[in-house]
Design a protein around this motif. Sequence first.
Motif, short mmCIF file in Angstrom:
data_model
loop_
_atom_site.label_atom_id
_atom_site.label_comp_id
_atom_site.label_asym_id
_atom_site.label_seq_id
_atom_site.Cartn_x
_atom_site.Cartn_y
_atom_site.Cartn_z
N LYS A 1 0.85 -1.19 0.00
CA LYS A 1 0.00 0.00 0.00
C LYS A 1 0.89 1.24 0.00
CE LYS A 1 -3.93 1.96 2.54
NZ LYS A 1 -4.77 1.84 3.76
N ASN A 2 0.82 2.04 -1.06
CA ASN A 2 1.70 3.20 -1.23
C ASN A 2 0.91 4.49 -1.04
OD1 ASN A 2 4.20 1.74 -2.59
ND2 ASN A 2 2.36 0.99 -3.61
N LYS A 3 1.40 5.37 -0.15
CA LYS A 3 0.80 6.68 0.00
C LYS A 3 1.35 7.61 -1.08
CE LYS A 3 -0.06 10.40 3.31
NZ LYS A 3 0.18 10.91 4.69
N VAL A 4 0.45 8.26 -1.83
CA VAL A 4 0.87 9.07 -2.97
C VAL A 4 0.34 10.49 -2.83
CG1 VAL A 4 1.00 7.08 -4.51
CG2 VAL A 4 -1.14 8.35 -4.33
N THR A 5 1.00 11.41 -3.53
CA THR A 5 0.56 12.80 -3.62
C THR A 5 -0.01 13.05 -5.00
OG1 THR A 5 2.29 13.48 -2.07
CG2 THR A 5 1.26 15.20 -3.40
#
Length: 351
Positions: free
Chosen positions: A308-312
């Motif tokens: 799970k990758n947190k992205v902007t």
Amino acid sequence: MKRIIFPLTFLLFAATTITFTACNGDSQAAITIDDAIAIKLQPVTTTQYAPILKYSGSMASTAEARLSFKIGGIISGIYVKEGDHVVKGQLLATLDLTEINAQVQQAAQGVEKGRRDANRAQRLYNDTVATLEQLQNSNTQLQVAEEGLRIARFNQQYAQIRATESGIILKKLMNEGEMAGVGAPVFMLNGTAGNGWVIRFGVSDKDWAVLKKGDKASVEIDAYPNKTFTGIISEIAQGADLSSGTYEVEVKVLPGGARFAAGLFGTVRLQPATEQTVTMVPVEALTEASDKTGYVYTLNADGKTVTKNKVTIAFLENNKAAIVSGLDSAREVVTAGVGYLTERSTVKVIK
């Protein structure tokens, strides 16, 4: 030889146990397979992107001035109020001149004494009574006294405030009877003689890094709802404001025939010339998106688990989401099945 005979019930029990164990193993395998969540993958692409930045601020004139007294003193008269139109050279305020006039008189008397001393020294020198050094010292004292008089008269002249140019008094900061400090602002004057109108606002450090002097801007002013004005970044602060932590940017606005006034509210859209690389992913790959952040799942190297990758998020366009950070090395993202995934999920890829 004695033969060992097992009872029939024992044999039946053993057979049943073996069968049950085998069946139970098949069931566990089936459960493991059935628990895997079916997903689909989509490739990602990269592109160059120049963000559009949006800020708001109020209109001001480039001829805006903070008017003050050169010297300190008690304010004896203020002759304008906020909102008044003034012309260049108009008297706006004065100090009590009692002390200042006394200083001028004191300096003038010092000059007179210096002249008498210089003349006396010259006559004595001519009669060979005084030395050359005494004559030179008296002349020097006269020059010092004359410069002191010049300073006193100069201060007397600037014990009043006059309008530096025609304009409007935006704010009156002090009143009669108050003690004005040296250089303390008394009026805020907005000059209206020229066409130099700007909007000033603070930007974050990230936006400051991509903005440059000369970048174009479009400006929308509430007073002119159906018109867009052209702007250009004229100044960028090189240090952060201590109170807000933001960097002030000044955008010069071209009137284009419109009539501007100080305080008009406007919205500025900036188009930086500097581009940055963004990753484009399908919109359906996003989950838990809020404002400019969200999460995207990627398949791990084992082909069975996900990360799970947190992205902007920079922007959304044509069913695509532009990701600024968080997917630097990803080549594919999970699209179908995203709503059922967690960081501990087991998955199977459907081609």
